[in-house]
Design a protein around this motif. Structure first.
Motif, PDB file in Angstrom:
ATOM      1  N   TYR A   1      12.825 -16.726  49.338  1.00  0.00           N
ATOM      2  CA  TYR A   1      12.831 -18.162  49.081  1.00  0.00           C
ATOM      3  C   TYR A   1      14.202 -18.625  48.593  1.00  0.00           C
ATOM      4  O   TYR A   1      14.911 -17.882  47.906  1.00  0.00           O
ATOM      5  CB  TYR A   1      11.804 -18.524  47.998  1.00  0.00           C
ATOM      6  CG  TYR A   1      10.372 -18.272  48.379  1.00  0.00           C
ATOM      7  CD1 TYR A   1       9.761 -17.054  48.093  1.00  0.00           C
ATOM      8  CD2 TYR A   1       9.612 -19.260  49.004  1.00  0.00           C
ATOM      9  CE1 TYR A   1       8.438 -16.819  48.432  1.00  0.00           C
ATOM     10  CE2 TYR A   1       8.289 -19.043  49.342  1.00  0.00           C
ATOM     11  CZ  TYR A   1       7.712 -17.817  49.047  1.00  0.00           C
ATOM     12  OH  TYR A   1       6.399 -17.597  49.385  1.00  0.00           O
ATOM     13  N   ALA A   2      14.522 -19.862  48.900  1.00  0.00           N
ATOM     14  CA  ALA A   2      15.675 -20.490  48.277  1.00  0.00           C
ATOM     15  C   ALA A   2      15.396 -20.641  46.784  1.00  0.00           C
ATOM     16  O   ALA A   2      14.257 -20.888  46.381  1.00  0.00           O
ATOM     17  CB  ALA A   2      15.938 -21.858  48.906  1.00  0.00           C
ATOM     18  N   ASP A   3      16.430 -20.501  45.970  1.00  0.00           N
ATOM     19  CA  ASP A   3      16.243 -20.603  44.524  1.00  0.00           C
ATOM     20  C   ASP A   3      15.616 -21.932  44.126  1.00  0.00           C
ATOM     21  O   ASP A   3      14.821 -22.002  43.183  1.00  0.00           O
ATOM     22  CB  ASP A   3      17.581 -20.430  43.809  1.00  0.00           C
ATOM     23  CG  ASP A   3      18.079 -18.999  43.840  1.00  0.00           C
ATOM     24  OD1 ASP A   3      19.284 -18.788  43.609  1.00  0.00           O
ATOM     25  OD2 ASP A   3      17.272 -18.082  44.113  1.00  0.00           O
ATOM     26  N   SER A   4      15.954 -22.982  44.851  1.00  0.00           N
ATOM     27  CA  SER A   4      15.501 -24.323  44.489  1.00  0.00           C
ATOM     28  C   SER A   4      13.999 -24.533  44.681  1.00  0.00           C
ATOM     29  O   SER A   4      13.440 -25.491  44.151  1.00  0.00           O
ATOM     30  CB  SER A   4      16.263 -25.371  45.305  1.00  0.00           C
ATOM     31  OG  SER A   4      16.043 -25.174  46.689  1.00  0.00           O
ATOM     32  N   VAL A   5      13.340 -23.640  45.427  1.00  0.00           N
ATOM     33  CA  VAL A   5      11.907 -23.828  45.686  1.00  0.00           C
ATOM     34  C   VAL A   5      11.046 -22.713  45.103  1.00  0.00           C
ATOM     35  O   VAL A   5       9.812 -22.779  45.185  1.00  0.00           O
ATOM     36  CB  VAL A   5      11.623 -23.966  47.202  1.00  0.00           C
ATOM     37  CG1 VAL A   5      12.492 -25.048  47.819  1.00  0.00           C
ATOM     38  CG2 VAL A   5      11.804 -22.641  47.933  1.00  0.00           C
ATOM     39  N   LYS A   6      11.669 -21.688  44.525  1.00  0.00           N
ATOM     40  CA  LYS A   6      10.902 -20.581  43.954  1.00  0.00           C
ATOM     41  C   LYS A   6       9.937 -21.087  42.881  1.00  0.00           C
ATOM     42  O   LYS A   6      10.300 -21.897  42.038  1.00  0.00           O
ATOM     43  CB  LYS A   6      11.857 -19.545  43.348  1.00  0.00           C
ATOM     44  CG  LYS A   6      12.554 -18.673  44.376  1.00  0.00           C
ATOM     45  CD  LYS A   6      13.477 -17.663  43.709  1.00  0.00           C
ATOM     46  CE  LYS A   6      14.182 -16.803  44.747  1.00  0.00           C
ATOM     47  NZ  LYS A   6      15.150 -15.858  44.121  1.00  0.00           N
ATOM     48  N   GLY A   7       8.708 -20.597  42.969  1.00  0.00           N
ATOM     49  CA  GLY A   7       7.691 -21.006  42.016  1.00  0.00           C
ATOM     50  C   GLY A   7       6.956 -22.274  42.401  1.00  0.00           C
ATOM     51  O   GLY A   7       5.944 -22.623  41.787  1.00  0.00           O
ATOM     52  N   ARG A   8       7.451 -22.978  43.409  1.00  0.00           N
ATOM     53  CA  ARG A   8       6.804 -24.224  43.857  1.00  0.00           C
ATOM     54  C   ARG A   8       6.277 -24.125  45.284  1.00  0.00           C
ATOM     55  O   ARG A   8       5.252 -24.725  45.604  1.00  0.00           O
ATOM     56  CB  ARG A   8       7.789 -25.397  43.761  1.00  0.00           C
ATOM     57  CG  ARG A   8       8.330 -25.650  42.368  1.00  0.00           C
ATOM     58  CD  ARG A   8       9.137 -26.933  42.304  1.00  0.00           C
ATOM     59  NE  ARG A   8      10.337 -26.879  43.149  1.00  0.00           N
ATOM     60  CZ  ARG A   8      10.594 -27.734  44.135  1.00  0.00           C
ATOM     61  NH1 ARG A   8       9.751 -28.709  44.420  1.00  0.00           N
ATOM     62  NH2 ARG A   8      11.722 -27.619  44.846  1.00  0.00           N
ATOM     63  N   PHE A   9       7.005 -23.406  46.139  1.00  0.00           N
ATOM     64  CA  PHE A   9       6.627 -23.279  47.555  1.00  0.00           C
ATOM     65  C   PHE A   9       6.100 -21.869  47.822  1.00  0.00           C
ATOM     66  O   PHE A   9       6.578 -20.893  47.228  1.00  0.00           O
ATOM     67  CB  PHE A   9       7.828 -23.521  48.461  1.00  0.00           C
ATOM     68  CG  PHE A   9       8.336 -24.941  48.479  1.00  0.00           C
ATOM     69  CD1 PHE A   9       7.877 -25.900  47.590  1.00  0.00           C
ATOM     70  CD2 PHE A   9       9.292 -25.312  49.417  1.00  0.00           C
ATOM     71  CE1 PHE A   9       8.359 -27.194  47.606  1.00  0.00           C
ATOM     72  CE2 PHE A   9       9.774 -26.610  49.462  1.00  0.00           C
ATOM     73  CZ  PHE A   9       9.310 -27.552  48.546  1.00  0.00           C
ATOM     74  N   THR A  10       5.153 -21.782  48.754  1.00  0.00           N
ATOM     75  CA  THR A  10       4.617 -20.492  49.173  1.00  0.00           C
ATOM     76  C   THR A  10       4.550 -20.450  50.692  1.00  0.00           C
ATOM     77  O   THR A  10       3.956 -21.349  51.314  1.00  0.00           O
ATOM     78  CB  THR A  10       3.217 -20.253  48.596  1.00  0.00           C
ATOM     79  OG1 THR A  10       3.264 -20.325  47.170  1.00  0.00           O
ATOM     80  CG2 THR A  10       2.701 -18.880  49.016  1.00  0.00           C
ATOM     81  N   ILE A  11       5.156 -19.415  51.277  1.00  0.00           N
ATOM     82  CA  ILE A  11       5.115 -19.249  52.722  1.00  0.00           C
ATOM     83  C   ILE A  11       4.099 -18.166  53.069  1.00  0.00           C
ATOM     84  O   ILE A  11       3.950 -17.184  52.332  1.00  0.00           O
ATOM     85  CB  ILE A  11       6.511 -18.896  53.284  1.00  0.00           C
ATOM     86  CG1 ILE A  11       6.510 -18.968  54.813  1.00  0.00           C
ATOM     87  CG2 ILE A  11       6.980 -17.523  52.795  1.00  0.00           C
ATOM     88  CD1 ILE A  11       7.920 -18.881  55.419  1.00  0.00           C
ATOM     89  N   SER A  12       3.387 -18.381  54.174  1.00  0.00           N
ATOM     90  CA  SER A  12       2.415 -17.394  54.634  1.00  0.00           C
ATOM     91  C   SER A  12       2.363 -17.431  56.156  1.00  0.00           C
ATOM     92  O   SER A  12       2.775 -18.422  56.767  1.00  0.00           O
ATOM     93  CB  SER A  12       1.035 -17.671  54.038  1.00  0.00           C
ATOM     94  OG  SER A  12       0.561 -18.954  54.438  1.00  0.00           O
ATOM     95  N   ARG A  13       1.853 -16.366  56.748  1.00  0.00           N
ATOM     96  CA  ARG A  13       1.759 -16.328  58.201  1.00  0.00           C
ATOM     97  C   ARG A  13       0.516 -15.586  58.644  1.00  0.00           C
ATOM     98  O   ARG A  13      -0.014 -14.754  57.915  1.00  0.00           O
ATOM     99  CB  ARG A  13       3.015 -15.720  58.827  1.00  0.00           C
ATOM    100  CG  ARG A  13       3.187 -14.249  58.593  1.00  0.00           C
ATOM    101  CD  ARG A  13       4.529 -13.749  59.134  1.00  0.00           C
ATOM    102  NE  ARG A  13       4.518 -13.566  60.575  1.00  0.00           N
ATOM    103  CZ  ARG A  13       5.584 -13.171  61.285  1.00  0.00           C
ATOM    104  NH1 ARG A  13       6.725 -12.956  60.657  1.00  0.00           N
ATOM    105  NH2 ARG A  13       5.515 -13.014  62.589  1.00  0.00           N
TER     106      ARG A  13
END
Length: 122
Positions: free
Chosen positions: A59-71
């Motif tokens: 993750y980009a540092d700016s979104v860590k803890g807020r965004f979650t990617i899954s596939r």
């Protein structure tokens, strides 16, 4: 060729949530990494999050803890759950897949979606 179709963008208030989805289709030979990038007019496209075929994430540092990617490898889909959105998250979000198609199975390529607008504003 491989086509990527995104969905889920829109307008949301600060602190709100959105979920982006992307489906890959076409003459897919293999897909390695799938991810999301974003771009603001006048700026370069930047990585938001990426997930490998094995499930590893970055993750980009700016979104860590807020965004979650899954596939879902079986469905060739990737999702981005975005929580606690901030005005600085406003951008066009692009889905990316790195892989190979049957026409040129020997060459790894980057495939891109058309982009979906995310606007965070009160």
């Amino acid at each position: 060729q491989v086509q990527l179709v995104e969905s889920g963008g829109g307008l949301v208030q600060p602190g709100g949530s959105l979920r982006l989805s992307c489906v890959a289709s076409g003459s897919i030979f293999s897909i390695n990494d799938m991810g999301w990038y974003r771009q603001v007019p006048g700026n370069q496209r930047e990585l938001v999050a990426v997930v490998t075929s094995g499930g590893g994430t970055n993750y980009a540092d700016s979104v860590k803890g807020r965004f979650t990617i899954s596939r879902d490898n079986a469905k060739n889909t990737v999702h981005l759950q975005m929580n606690n959105l901030k005005p600085e998250d406003t951008a066009v979000y692009y889905c990316n897949a790195r892989g190979r198609d049957f026409r040129e199975y020997y060459r790894t390529k980057d495939y891109w979606g058309q982009g979906t607008q995310v606007t965070v504003s009160s």
